[in-house]
Each structure stands twice: as C-alpha cells, then as structure tokens.
Design an enzyme around this catalytic site. Structure first.
Site, mmCIF file in Angstrom:
data_model
loop_
_atom_site.group_PDB
_atom_site.id
_atom_site.type_symbol
_atom_site.label_atom_id
_atom_site.label_comp_id
_atom_site.label_asym_id
_atom_site.label_seq_id
_atom_site.Cartn_x
_atom_site.Cartn_y
_atom_site.Cartn_z
ATOM 1 N N ALA A 1 0.848 -1.208 0.000
ATOM 2 C CA ALA A 1 0.000 0.000 0.000
ATOM 3 C C ALA A 1 0.874 1.246 0.000
ATOM 4 C CB ALA A 1 -0.918 0.008 1.219
ATOM 5 N N GLY A 2 0.532 2.180 -0.852
ATOM 6 C CA GLY A 2 1.311 3.412 -0.905
ATOM 7 C C GLY A 2 0.530 4.528 -1.561
ATOM 8 N N ILE A 3 0.886 5.746 -1.199
ATOM 9 C CA ILE A 3 0.240 6.934 -1.767
ATOM 10 C C ILE A 3 1.318 7.950 -2.137
ATOM 11 C CG2 ILE A 3 -1.937 6.690 -0.511
ATOM 12 C CD1 ILE A 3 -0.871 8.823 1.489
ATOM 13 N N TYR B 1 7.687 11.213 -0.112
ATOM 14 C CA TYR B 1 7.648 9.871 -0.716
ATOM 15 C C TYR B 1 9.051 9.250 -0.744
ATOM 16 C CZ TYR B 1 6.374 6.306 -4.225
ATOM 17 O OH TYR B 1 6.154 5.130 -4.908
ATOM 18 N N ILE C 1 5.871 2.125 -13.234
ATOM 19 C CA ILE C 1 4.996 1.015 -13.629
ATOM 20 C C ILE C 1 3.646 1.595 -14.043
ATOM 21 C CG2 ILE C 1 4.015 -1.187 -12.874
ATOM 22 C CD1 ILE C 1 7.131 -1.077 -12.742
ATOM 23 N N GLY D 1 10.675 0.602 -10.708
ATOM 24 C CA GLY D 1 10.754 1.847 -11.466
ATOM 25 C C GLY D 1 9.339 2.293 -11.789
ATOM 26 N N GLY E 1 10.257 17.121 -5.897
ATOM 27 C CA GLY E 1 8.833 17.220 -5.531
ATOM 28 C C GLY E 1 8.321 16.062 -4.699
HETATM 29 N N1 LIG Z 1 3.284 2.686 -10.008
HETATM 30 C C1 LIG Z 1 4.576 2.937 -9.947
HETATM 31 O O1 LIG Z 1 5.207 3.392 -10.907
HETATM 32 C C2 LIG Z 1 5.333 2.672 -8.689
HETATM 33 C C3 LIG Z 1 6.725 2.846 -8.712
HETATM 34 C C4 LIG Z 1 7.451 2.585 -7.574
HETATM 35 C C5 LIG Z 1 6.807 2.153 -6.431
HETATM 36 N N2 LIG Z 1 5.461 2.008 -6.428
HETATM 37 C C6 LIG Z 1 4.836 1.548 -5.200
HETATM 38 O O2 LIG Z 1 4.099 0.372 -5.446
HETATM 39 C C7 LIG Z 1 2.972 0.325 -4.585
HETATM 40 C C8 LIG Z 1 1.713 0.132 -5.400
HETATM 41 O O3 LIG Z 1 1.604 1.212 -6.314
HETATM 42 P P1 LIG Z 1 0.435 1.274 -7.414
HETATM 43 O O4 LIG Z 1 0.953 2.128 -8.487
HETATM 44 O O5 LIG Z 1 -0.075 -0.083 -7.707
HETATM 45 O O6 LIG Z 1 -0.660 2.121 -6.578
HETATM 46 P P2 LIG Z 1 -2.205 2.356 -6.852
HETATM 47 O O7 LIG Z 1 -2.600 1.842 -8.187
HETATM 48 O O8 LIG Z 1 -2.450 3.790 -6.522
HETATM 49 O O9 LIG Z 1 -2.909 1.427 -5.723
HETATM 50 C C9 LIG Z 1 -2.650 1.699 -4.387
HETATM 51 C C10 LIG Z 1 -3.286 0.650 -3.493
HETATM 52 O O10 LIG Z 1 -2.948 0.999 -2.126
HETATM 53 C C11 LIG Z 1 -4.135 1.103 -1.368
HETATM 54 N N3 LIG Z 1 -3.989 2.075 -0.285
HETATM 55 C C12 LIG Z 1 -3.666 3.388 -0.377
HETATM 56 N N4 LIG Z 1 -3.653 3.939 0.851
HETATM 57 C C13 LIG Z 1 -3.968 2.946 1.738
HETATM 58 C C14 LIG Z 1 -4.126 2.889 3.135
HETATM 59 N N5 LIG Z 1 -3.935 3.953 3.921
HETATM 60 N N6 LIG Z 1 -4.469 1.710 3.692
HETATM 61 C C15 LIG Z 1 -4.654 0.607 2.928
HETATM 62 N N7 LIG Z 1 -4.513 0.596 1.589
HETATM 63 C C16 LIG Z 1 -4.184 1.759 1.002
HETATM 64 C C17 LIG Z 1 -5.191 1.515 -2.365
HETATM 65 O O11 LIG Z 1 -6.475 1.239 -1.846
HETATM 66 P P3 LIG Z 1 -7.783 2.064 -2.397
HETATM 67 O O12 LIG Z 1 -8.084 1.464 -3.731
HETATM 68 O O13 LIG Z 1 -8.808 1.786 -1.376
HETATM 69 O O14 LIG Z 1 -7.363 3.496 -2.507
HETATM 70 C C18 LIG Z 1 -4.806 0.631 -3.562
HETATM 71 O O15 LIG Z 1 -5.278 -0.683 -3.369
HETATM 72 C C19 LIG Z 1 3.010 1.624 -3.773
HETATM 73 O O16 LIG Z 1 3.644 1.391 -2.539
HETATM 74 C C20 LIG Z 1 3.839 2.532 -4.636
HETATM 75 O O17 LIG Z 1 4.460 3.548 -3.878
HETATM 76 C C21 LIG Z 1 4.712 2.253 -7.532
#
Ligand SMILES: NC(=O)c1ccc[n+]([C@@H]2O[C@H](COP(=O)([O-])OP(=O)(O)OC[C@H]3O[C@@H](n4cnc5c(N)ncnc54)[C@H](OP(=O)(O)O)[C@@H]3O)[C@@H](O)[C@H]2O)c1
Length: 241
Positions: free
Chosen positions: A84-86, A148, A181, A179, A144
C-alpha cells in the site's frame, strides 16, 4: 502446504497483480487489503474471487484488528506484502505538514504496523516471508517528493534491520524497488513529465505490474530461503546501484 498471504493495497495496480501471482504460483490463500475505494475492491473480488478487507495501514490498531480477522477467518499469516502506498507530491516549500505525515504513516508506518501484527506468529511457526515495496525514488530521490522518497528510502532501511531480526526464525525480509509502472499512480503524472521519464528508461517503456509481481513471487518462494535483507530493483535499467 497452502500458505496465507496478505497483500496491502492489493485491490488495484501492482498489488492486484501480486495477489493473482501468489495464488497462481504458490496456491496461497490470498487476502487483499485496501484503504477506501470500495468500488475498486468489489470489482477486484468479483473478478478474481480473492477476498478484500478494508483498513488503513497507517492506523496500527486497525491493522492489528484486520490481521486478527484474517487469521480467524483464514488461518495464520505466513506472507506479508507491504504494497500500500500513496503520493502527495509537492516541493518542500509547498508541501504541508499533513502531506508529509500522510505519506510517512501510510508508506512507511504501514510496513511497521503490518509486520508488527504478523511477525509473532511467523516467529512461533519458524517460517515467514515479508516483502516491502519500495521505489526507485527512494533509491535515487525525486524532485517534488521529499515525503515519498524519505518514506521509500526508510523502507529499504527497515527491510535490512528486520531481516536481521527475522533470520533466526526462518523469516526472510526483502524489498523490491520498482521503477515507473503503468498503474493509476503513474497515470496521475502529467503526460509531458511522463514522456521525459520514459525517455530516461533504457528499456524504453513503463514497467508492467506483472513484472513486479514475478519478483515478489520469487522472494516468497521456498527457493528464496537464503535471500534476505536484499532489495531487488525492477526498473528497466533506469537506476543502477
Ligand atoms: N506505479 C509505480 O510506478 C510505482 C513505482 C514505484 C513504487 N510504487 C509503489 O508500489 C505500490 C503500489 O503502487 P500502485 O501504483 O499499484 O498504486 P495504486 O494503483 O495507486 O494502488 C494503491 C493501493 O494501495 C491502497 N492504499 C492506499 N492507501 C492505503 C491505506 N492507507 N491503507 C490501505 N490501503 C491503502 C489503495 O487502496 P484504495 O483502492 O482503497 O485506494 C490501492 O489498493 C506503492 O507502494 C507505490 O508507492 C509504484
């Protein structure tokens, strides 16, 4: 043996791919946690047949209660994927205290809270897998994103420290640093910024959620029993260190 896995933030994006991969590769009973988007969670469960449970990973009491509920309904938790991440982006000058706190408590605090809830049972059973999803921006920094980048960098330190505590109990703790995604999180990045990012990825494209899930699946396997405290970078060659 069928393991029980929890994937935080498992209903969308990378987390969803991880849920499906763990079940396919290891026959796990997987439970996906999510934060608030009930529609996305329902769609996920309807399409995959995987249970979803709502709680805020940043709220330690809610995490403890949520994990207890999973254990009473499904069995002891063997695998934790802290995914989980925001983002709450902005330069330091513009970032509010609330934006700093929200990201730290969700992205980093969430890892502590879930590991804290599941670690004692893993210790008693002498087996566990904890995989924390960090980020390339925790390794390299990003304009920015002081909140994070700090939280994700913290995940990498957390991983190495907890790996030392878990090793004697058969618990491995590793991180993956994705990276860029192709998920909802990256869809929020303005198109011109994204074009510049993709231009810096040697492989020449965004990653796919399934490509992160494959790494998680390996780290959760029996074969990865000697891998702990490591960070696997999956980033198309964008950052190497
Ligand atoms: N996408 C990228 O390029 C990328 C790159 C590097 C790292 N990451 C990391 O990979 C992870 C997943 O990213 P993603 O892109 O798949 O994110 P995403 O599509 O925004 O999905 C985020 C998920 O986290 C849940 N979540 C957010 N806040 C939460 C909370 N307080 N408690 C429980 N669940 C929570 C969301 O639930 P809801 O649906 O209920 O909001 C959702 O299921 C994150 O940690 C992100 O930082 C992503």
């Amino acid at each position: 043996m069928s393991r029980i896995a929890i994937v935080t933030g498992g209903t969308r994006g990378i987390g969803r791919a991880i849920c499906e991969k763990l079940r396919a590769d290891h026959g796990c009973t997987v439970v996906a946690n999510y934060g608030g988007n009930d529609d996305a969670a329902k769609k996920f469960s309807d399409e995959t047949g995987i249970a979803a449970i709502k709680f805020d990973v940043g709220d330690h009491a809610a995490v403890r209660d949520g994990c207890s509920q999973i254990e009473s309904e499904h069995g002891p938790i063997d695998i934790v994927v802290n995914n989980a991440g925001i983002t709450r982006d902005g330069t330091l000058l513009k970032m509010s205290y609330e934006e700093w706190d929200d990201v730290m408590r969700t992205n980093l605090g969430g890892c502590f809270n879930t590991a804290k809830a599941a670690f004692p049972g893993m210790k008693d059973r002498k087996w566990g897998r904890i995989v924390n999803i960090g980020s390339i921006n925790g390794q390299a920094g990003q304009y920015g994103q002081v909140n994070y980048a700090a939280a994700k960098s913290g995940i990498h330190g957390f991983t190495k420290a907890l790996a030392q505590e878990g090793a004697r109990y058969g618990i491995t703790v590793n991180a993956i640093a994705p990276g860029y995604i192709d998920t909802d999180m990256v869809a929020a990045v303005p198109e011109p910024v994204l074009e510049k990012i993709v231009a810096k990825i040697p492989i020449g494209r965004l990653g796919r959620a399934e490509e992160i899930a494959r790494g998680v699946s390996f780290l959760c396997s029996e074969d990865a029993g000697f891998v702990t405290g490591s960070t696997m970078s999956i980033n198309g060659g964008q950052h190497m260190y």
